[in-house]
Design a protein around this motif. Structure first.
Motif, PDB file in Angstrom:
ATOM      1  N   ALA A  16       0.825  -1.209   0.000  1.00 50.65           N
ATOM      2  CA  ALA A  16       0.000   0.000   0.000  1.00 50.65           C
ATOM      3  C   ALA A  16       0.859   1.259   0.000  1.00 50.65           C
ATOM      4  O   ALA A  16       0.542   2.248  -0.670  1.00 50.65           O
ATOM      5  CB  ALA A  16      -0.934  -0.015   1.207  1.00 50.65           C
ATOM      6  N   GLU A  17       1.980   1.224   0.719  1.00 48.24           N
ATOM      7  CA  GLU A  17       2.849   2.408   0.764  1.00 48.24           C
ATOM      8  C   GLU A  17       3.505   2.677  -0.585  1.00 48.24           C
ATOM      9  O   GLU A  17       3.780   3.839  -0.923  1.00 48.24           O
ATOM     10  CB  GLU A  17       3.902   2.282   1.864  1.00 48.24           C
ATOM     11  CG  GLU A  17       4.706   1.008   1.837  1.00 48.24           C
ATOM     12  CD  GLU A  17       4.143  -0.073   2.767  1.00 48.24           C
ATOM     13  OE1 GLU A  17       4.963  -0.839   3.315  1.00 48.24           O
ATOM     14  OE2 GLU A  17       2.906  -0.137   2.943  1.00 48.24           O
ATOM     15  N   GLU A  20       0.813   4.463  -2.545  1.00 50.41           N
ATOM     16  CA  GLU A  20       0.680   5.842  -2.053  1.00 50.41           C
ATOM     17  C   GLU A  20       1.770   6.736  -2.614  1.00 50.41           C
ATOM     18  O   GLU A  20       1.517   7.890  -3.004  1.00 50.41           O
ATOM     19  CB  GLU A  20       0.710   5.850  -0.521  1.00 50.41           C
ATOM     20  CG  GLU A  20      -0.530   5.253   0.120  1.00 50.41           C
ATOM     21  CD  GLU A  20      -0.387   5.060   1.619  1.00 50.41           C
ATOM     22  OE1 GLU A  20       0.725   5.341   2.141  1.00 50.41           O
ATOM     23  OE2 GLU A  20      -1.366   4.649   2.267  1.00 50.41           O
ATOM     24  N   LEU A  23       1.081   7.492  -6.309  1.00 54.12           N
ATOM     25  CA  LEU A  23       0.013   8.488  -6.456  1.00 54.12           C
ATOM     26  C   LEU A  23       0.509   9.888  -6.079  1.00 54.12           C
ATOM     27  O   LEU A  23       0.118  10.880  -6.704  1.00 54.12           O
ATOM     28  CB  LEU A  23      -1.188   8.097  -5.601  1.00 54.12           C
ATOM     29  CG  LEU A  23      -1.853   6.748  -5.925  1.00 54.12           C
ATOM     30  CD1 LEU A  23      -3.112   6.561  -5.073  1.00 54.12           C
ATOM     31  CD2 LEU A  23      -2.190   6.618  -7.405  1.00 54.12           C
ATOM     32  N   LYS A  24       1.367   9.959  -5.077  1.00 50.18           N
ATOM     33  CA  LYS A  24       1.926  11.264  -4.683  1.00 50.18           C
ATOM     34  C   LYS A  24       2.780  11.841  -5.807  1.00 50.18           C
ATOM     35  O   LYS A  24       2.685  13.032  -6.135  1.00 50.18           O
ATOM     36  CB  LYS A  24       2.755  11.102  -3.407  1.00 50.18           C
ATOM     37  CG  LYS A  24       3.292  12.406  -2.850  1.00 50.18           C
ATOM     38  CD  LYS A  24       4.004  12.179  -1.522  1.00 50.18           C
ATOM     39  CE  LYS A  24       4.507  13.501  -0.950  1.00 50.18           C
ATOM     40  NZ  LYS A  24       5.189  13.303   0.362  1.00 50.18           N
ATOM     41  N   GLN A 148      -8.997   9.168  -6.156  1.00 49.95           N
ATOM     42  CA  GLN A 148      -8.478   9.990  -5.056  1.00 49.95           C
ATOM     43  C   GLN A 148      -8.617  11.475  -5.355  1.00 49.95           C
ATOM     44  O   GLN A 148      -8.970  12.283  -4.489  1.00 49.95           O
ATOM     45  CB  GLN A 148      -7.014   9.639  -4.798  1.00 49.95           C
ATOM     46  CG  GLN A 148      -6.391  10.395  -3.638  1.00 49.95           C
ATOM     47  CD  GLN A 148      -5.029   9.848  -3.288  1.00 49.95           C
ATOM     48  OE1 GLN A 148      -4.900   8.887  -2.541  1.00 49.95           O
ATOM     49  NE2 GLN A 148      -3.984  10.448  -3.845  1.00 49.95           N
ATOM     50  N   LYS A 153     -10.377  10.710  -1.378  1.00 50.49           N
ATOM     51  CA  LYS A 153      -9.913   9.542  -0.632  1.00 50.49           C
ATOM     52  C   LYS A 153     -10.261   8.289  -1.422  1.00 50.49           C
ATOM     53  O   LYS A 153     -11.006   8.336  -2.410  1.00 50.49           O
ATOM     54  CB  LYS A 153     -10.579   9.480   0.743  1.00 50.49           C
ATOM     55  CG  LYS A 153     -12.099   9.298   0.668  1.00 50.49           C
ATOM     56  CD  LYS A 153     -12.717   9.120   2.053  1.00 50.49           C
ATOM     57  CE  LYS A 153     -14.221   8.817   1.954  1.00 50.49           C
ATOM     58  NZ  LYS A 153     -14.822   8.565   3.271  1.00 50.49           N
ATOM     59  N   GLU A 155     -10.021   5.056   0.748  1.00 54.77           N
ATOM     60  CA  GLU A 155     -10.428   4.228   1.878  1.00 54.77           C
ATOM     61  C   GLU A 155     -11.891   4.475   2.251  1.00 54.77           C
ATOM     62  O   GLU A 155     -12.342   5.618   2.353  1.00 54.77           O
ATOM     63  CB  GLU A 155      -9.539   4.517   3.095  1.00 54.77           C
ATOM     64  CG  GLU A 155      -9.794   3.600   4.271  1.00 54.77           C
ATOM     65  CD  GLU A 155      -8.824   3.836   5.412  1.00 54.77           C
ATOM     66  OE1 GLU A 155      -8.866   3.064   6.387  1.00 54.77           O
ATOM     67  OE2 GLU A 155      -8.018   4.799   5.340  1.00 54.77           O
ATOM     68  N   MET A 181      -5.945  -0.397  -0.667  1.00 55.18           N
ATOM     69  CA  MET A 181      -6.120   0.994  -0.232  1.00 55.18           C
ATOM     70  C   MET A 181      -7.372   1.197   0.616  1.00 55.18           C
ATOM     71  O   MET A 181      -7.757   2.319   0.904  1.00 55.18           O
ATOM     72  CB  MET A 181      -6.157   1.906  -1.458  1.00 55.18           C
ATOM     73  CG  MET A 181      -4.894   1.839  -2.310  1.00 55.18           C
ATOM     74  SD  MET A 181      -3.380   2.208  -1.398  1.00 55.18           S
ATOM     75  CE  MET A 181      -3.583   3.974  -1.156  1.00 55.18           C
TER      76      MET A 181
END
Length: 313
Positions: A16-17, A20, A23-24, A148, A153, A155, A181
């Motif tokens: 998941a990280e 993330e 996506l960042k 997102q 979001k 989640e 996610m």
């Protein structure tokens, strides 16, 4: 690198990280896309090659533009006019590209596992741009980025994936990614187009479109994969559209602010009507834009072996 991997072969392998961080970085790259001058030096001196054994418009072009926007040298191998037509194997073709100094090779192939096989035998980083009916990780990542961006979001959202689940690599990657996610995933479609073991992936399964759409925050409407269907899975396109197609009447089962998505290309009037595809609910065009941003992020991260994986403006 992404995590400790030199390749992006599937969502199933990502934490998941990792998602993330991708996506960042995609958000940073989208900012670049919105500027008058899209040229950045992020990949100057790097070379990117697309090797597609199946047809593509969005995926191949977005990778090529992503590479060029970041100043990489980009090349495309057209299988129809390459040595593949002379009998050259996938591995020999990939090794040839590798020997020419390619840093990243993007592969689409009709055989599940083909990118994984190549990745073990070349120095270059490999990105899976779709392998058979297995996975399509970059489509899933751009879908997550779109959700997102639009919903703020991932989640806790209910995401309904509707249509030809059995033949869709997009569906598989999205089921993996959305659950990693924290989203709730429901799939719906004709029983003939639902894999018999789909429940093992942890999603809710419905043979009725209204049930799958009930209170959905997001709808991912899938293309009918006619090229992968060797027999009649539905009586006719008209019957499929009547009972499983996404139209304005079926949207009422979802939440009032539902987000409608589609990986493209769209078979209008079969899996989705033009009224829905072109409506204010639709983010289909935005997905295309986000596909470039996400693929820019992935190219950047894989090219930064041993360096920081976080991009800056």
């Amino acid at each position: 690198m992404i995590g400790n991997k030199k390749d992006l072969l599937g969502i199933k392998d990502l934490a998941a990280e990792d998602i993330e961080l991708i996506l960042k970085n995609a958000a940073t790259m989208k900012y670049v896309l919105q500027q008058n001058s899209k040229k950045t030096p992020h990949l100057q001196g790097k070379s990117v090659v697309t090797l597609f054994y199946e047809n593509s418009t969005r995926t191949r072009l977005s990778f090529e533009l992503a590479a060029k926007y970041m100043s990489a040298s980009a090349a495309n191998i057209s299988v129809g006019t390459s040595s593949v037509k002379k009998g050259e194997s996938l591995l020999d073709t990939a090794r040839t590209v590798d020997a020419m100094g390619a840093d990243i090779i993007i592969i689409r192939h009709s055989m599940a596992g083909a990118p994984h096989f190549v990745a073990k035998n070349v120095r270059a980083s490999i990105i899976n741009a779709g392998d058979g009916m297995n996975e399509h990780p970059t489509q899933s990542l751009l879908d997550l980025f779109t959700i997102q961006e639009k919903k703020g979001k991932i989640e806790g959202l209910k995401v309904a994936i509707i249509g030809d689940i059995a033949h869709s690599r997009v569906a598989r990657s999205n089921i993996y990614a959305l659950q990693k996610m924290g989203a709730r995933v429901a799939v719906g479609g004709p029983s003939t187009l639902l894999p018999p073991d789909i429940e093992r992936l942890g999603c809710e399964v419905y043979c009725s479109t209204p049930e799958a759409l009930m209170d959905a925050d997001v709808i991912i409407n899938l293309r009918m994969q006619f090229e992968r269907q060797s027999e009649g899975f539905v009586p006719s396109n008209r019957e499929y559209s009547r009972f499983f197609g996404l139209d304005e009447k079926r949207l009422i089962y979802a939440k009032p602010d539902v987000l409608v998505m589609h990986p493209g290309p769209v078979n209008r009037g079969i899996e989705i009507t033009s009224e829905v595809a072109d409506s204010d609910f639709s983010a289909i065009d935005e997905q295309v834009t986000n596909g470039v941003a996400v693929r820019m992020a992935l190219l950047y991260m894989l090219a930064r072996k041993g360096g920081s994986n976080e991009a800056s403006n």
